[in-house]
Scaffold this active site. Structure first.
Site, mmCIF file in Angstrom:
data_model
loop_
_atom_site.group_PDB
_atom_site.id
_atom_site.type_symbol
_atom_site.label_atom_id
_atom_site.label_comp_id
_atom_site.label_asym_id
_atom_site.label_seq_id
_atom_site.Cartn_x
_atom_site.Cartn_y
_atom_site.Cartn_z
ATOM 1 C CB SER A 57 44.742 34.373 89.819
ATOM 2 O OG SER A 57 44.853 35.181 88.661
ATOM 3 N NE ARG A 107 47.564 28.593 81.536
ATOM 4 C CZ ARG A 107 47.313 28.607 80.228
ATOM 5 N NH1 ARG A 107 48.066 27.914 79.406
ATOM 6 N NH2 ARG A 107 46.311 29.317 79.738
ATOM 7 N NE ARG A 137 38.859 29.328 77.362
ATOM 8 C CZ ARG A 137 39.728 28.457 77.856
ATOM 9 N NH1 ARG A 137 40.226 27.521 77.075
ATOM 10 N NH2 ARG A 137 40.096 28.524 79.120
ATOM 11 C CD1 TRP A 138 29.781 26.882 79.004
ATOM 12 C CD2 TRP A 138 28.692 28.822 79.322
ATOM 13 N NE1 TRP A 138 28.460 26.590 79.194
ATOM 14 C CE2 TRP A 138 27.765 27.767 79.393
ATOM 15 C CE3 TRP A 138 28.240 30.130 79.489
ATOM 16 C CZ2 TRP A 138 26.416 27.960 79.633
ATOM 17 C CZ3 TRP A 138 26.883 30.337 79.722
ATOM 18 C CH2 TRP A 138 25.992 29.255 79.790
ATOM 19 C CG HIS A 168 32.956 35.586 85.130
ATOM 20 N ND1 HIS A 168 33.948 34.617 85.106
ATOM 21 C CD2 HIS A 168 33.441 36.632 84.414
ATOM 22 C CE1 HIS A 168 34.978 35.079 84.415
ATOM 23 N NE2 HIS A 168 34.694 36.293 83.978
ATOM 24 N NE ARG A 178 36.548 37.334 79.570
ATOM 25 C CZ ARG A 178 37.182 36.179 79.385
ATOM 26 N NH1 ARG A 178 37.244 35.648 78.189
ATOM 27 N NH2 ARG A 178 37.769 35.566 80.389
ATOM 28 C CG LEU A 197 32.871 20.810 102.112
ATOM 29 C CD1 LEU A 197 33.795 19.689 101.631
ATOM 30 C CD2 LEU A 197 31.858 21.132 101.014
ATOM 31 C CG ASP A 204 40.466 28.509 82.880
ATOM 32 O OD1 ASP A 204 39.942 29.634 82.750
ATOM 33 O OD2 ASP A 204 41.509 28.179 82.297
#
Ligand code: IPE
Ligand code: IPE
Ligand code: MG
Length: 247
Positions: free
Chosen positions: A73, A201, A32-33, A45, A41, A138, A28
């Site tokens: 999500s 959260r 904002r970065w 990403h 935005r 992995l 997350d």
């Protein structure tokens, strides 16, 4: 773009002996970065995608068994179309890139309902799963169009179908059977959830598998997250007393 390029920094903190088997990352803070830098935005990403690669590689280096990344999500569809398209483009580029390193022992498994994705992305995701299914160094779970509630609803529907067909009685349903109807079937539950960006959260991430997880929150935004920061989380985790309801 030298200003934003990332150096592979040396990790100086020592690793603890007790490591989690399964780490979940809620990636997350990309938006904002980018905003802090006056960029769209989608740029966040792209940078977040680079962090994903470094952290995945580092997890393999230090011998973690399973790592889950929250990519998109079931709720993220409410974002502007242009941002969703940007996220899909980052996925597309990564899925093409990763084809060059299929022999490095990493197995990819996608968690979530892939059906809303464009055909070319679905094909790339399915191909990556098939191409890496024999790898076991992995396990990388990629949660795409994933929601914990949707995953549990799907499990309930599958078990209900078995009951309807008379293969199962309602009272015979066990916790193990529910686990076996999740995308993570056969793999350990999440031991440690790491969420950067200051939010504290779960946002519908692996809600069943995180029932007894430990949580590590940091204000760092995901594009700035480093192996060094992961080590801090691992040291913190190693010091926790996990009682699982015992004493
Ligand atoms: C996480 O970063 C990536 C996705 C949800 C796809 P965000 O895009 O949520 O970044 P913030 O939280 O707005 O900063
Ligand atoms: C969670 O982040 C989803 C992913 C990281 C993919 P969000 O940014 O969507 O979560 P909320 O909206 O802050 O809860
Ligand atoms: Mg967010």
């Amino acid at each position: 773009m030298a200003l934003f390029s990332k150096k592979e920094e040396t990790v100086t903190t020592a690793l603890p002996e007790k490591l989690p088997r399964h780490i979940g990352f809620i990636m997350d803070g990309n938006g904002r970065w980018a905003k802090k830098r006056g960029m769209p935005r989608s740029f966040g990403h792209i940078e977040g995608g680079k962090t994903f690669k470094r952290i995945k590689n580092y997890c393999q280096e230090i011998g973690i068994e399973c790592v889950s990344f929250y990519v998109f999500s079931t709720e993220n569809w409410s974002r502007p179309q242009v941002e969703i398209a940007g996220i899909m483009q980052v996925m597309r580029t990564y899925l093409d890139d990763v084809q060059k390193e299929l022999d490095n022992g990493v197995r990819f498994i996608f968690l979530g309902d892939l059906s809303p994705y464009p055909e070319d992305l679905r094909t790339r995701m399915r191909k990556l799963e098939v191409d890496t299914e024999k790898n076991d160094d992995l396990i990388v779970f990629m949660a795409v169009n994933y929601g914990g509630r949707a995953e549990l609803t799907r499990a309930a529907q599958q078990l209900a179908a078995d009951v309807k067909e008379g293969k199962l009685q309602p009272e015979e349903i066990t916790e193990q059977m529910i686990s076996d109807h999740l995308y993570t079937k056969g793999y350990p539950d999440v031991d440690l959830v790491i969420r950067p960006s200051g939010e504290q959260r779960l946002s519908n991430f692996l809600i069943w598998q995180c029932a007894y997880a430990e949580y590590y929150f940091t204000d760092i935004l995901w594009p700035d997250f480093t192996p060094e920061e992961l080590n801090k989380a691992l040291i913190d985790f190693a010091g926790r007393g996990r009682r699982f309801g015992g004493v």
